[in-house]
Design a protein around this motif. Structure first.
Motif: not given
Length: 240
Positions: A33-35, A47, A49, A51, A114, A117, A123, A125, A127
Motif C-alpha cells: 500500500v502506498t499513499q 492518492l 494505491k 496491490e 478503491l 485498475e 491493483c 486506487h 483519491t
C-alpha cells in the motif's frame, strides 16, 4: 540423563512451529500500500494505491485512513463528489467542524473505497480531497509537521471466502459499498507490510510576531470602521 532428553524435543517442536509460520507467511502473498499527497498548500488530494498479493475475486477493497486532528475531509465536498461518482468513502464521525483549528479538532477515520485498475487485476486506487487545519503560531519555525499514517487495507467478500491463514476479521461496521445498507464482514491481512508515515508541512505564523499582528489588526479595524462611519454620515440618508 533422563532429565536432559526433553531438550531436543522442545527444540524440534519450536523449529517445526517456526517452519509452519514461515510456510503460512509464504503462502500469503504480500500486499503493498502506498499513499501520496498531491498538490501544494492547505488543500491536497490523497492518492492511495494498493496491490494485493492475490486476485480480489469480486471482493470490495478499501483503505482505512486515520486522519490526525491537523487534517480533515469536508463532508459536504465528499457528498458532492459521491453524487458525481468521483469517489466513494465513508467518514467517521460524519459531522466534521471544518472551521476548527488543529488544537480544537478531533481525529477522524475515513474508509475510502478503491477502484480496480484496468491493466492490473489485483491493483486498486482511490483519491479523496483532504485539507490542512490552521495551527498555533510556532516559535522559530514557519512550518508545522502533520504525520499521516499509512492506510490499512481491508477486503469485504459477501459472496466469497478468504483464507483464514492470511486474513482476519476487522472491527469495521460499514457496508461493503457506500451505496448499500447491507453490512458484510470486513477483513484485514494478518501479515501487514511495513507502513510508512507521510509528513505534511503546514505553514504557520511566528509567535514572535503576535504583538505586531495584533497591533496591525487593531489599527486596520479602527481605520476601516472610521472610513465606513464617515461615508455613512456623508452619503447616508437618515430619516428625521
Amino acid at each position: 540423563m533422563a532429565g536432559g532428553r526433553p531438550g531436543p524435543v522442545r527444540v524440534g517442536a519450536g523449529l517445526g512451529a517456526l517452519l509452519c509460520a514461515l510456510h503460512v507467511q509464504a503462502a500469503c502473498r504480500v500486499t503493498t500500500v502506498t499513499q501520496e499527497l498531491l498538490k501544494e498548500g492547505f488543500h491536497r488530494d490523497l492518492l492511495v494505491k494498493v496491490e494485493l498479493g492475490e486476485d480480489a475475486g469480486g471482493c470490495a477493497v478499501a483503505a482505512q485512513v486515520h486522519l490526525p486532528p491537523g487534517l480533515y475531509v469536508d463532508p459536504y465536498e465528499l457528498a458532492t463528489l459521491q453524487q458525481h461518482n468521483l469517489t466513494k468513502a465513508v467518514l467517521f464521525p460524519d459531522a466534521i467542524d471544518v472551521e476548527a483549528p488543529e488544537y480544537l479538532a478531533q481525529a477522524a477515520v475515513l474508509l475510502l473505497f478503491l477502484e480496480p485498475e484496468a491493466h492490473c487485476s489485483h491493483c486498486f486506487h482511490g483519491t479523496v480531497p483532504v485539507h490542512a487545519r490552521y495551527h498555533r503560531p510556532a516559535r522559530a519555525t514557519h512550518q508545522a509537521l502533520v504525520a499521516l499514517q499509512s492506510p490499512q487495507v481491508l477486503l469485504c467478500c459477501c459472496h466469497g471466502q478468504l483464507s483464514a491463514e492470511c486474513w482476519e476479521p476487522a472491527e469495521v461496521d460499514t457496508p461493503c459499498s457506500s451505496d448499500t445498507t447491507s453490512s458484510c464482514q470486513w477483513h484485514t491481512t494478518k501479515h501487514r507490510p511495513a507502513y510508512e508515515e507521510s509528513m505534511l508541512r503546514v505553514p504557520v505564523g511566528l509567535r514572535e510576531h503576535n504583538s505586531l499582528v495584533c497591533a496591525l489588526t487593531l489599527l486596520t479595524t479602527g481605520l476601516c470602521s472610521g472610513l465606513i462611519l464617515a461615508a455613512a454620515c456623508k452619503y447616508g440618508h437618515f430619516s428625521q
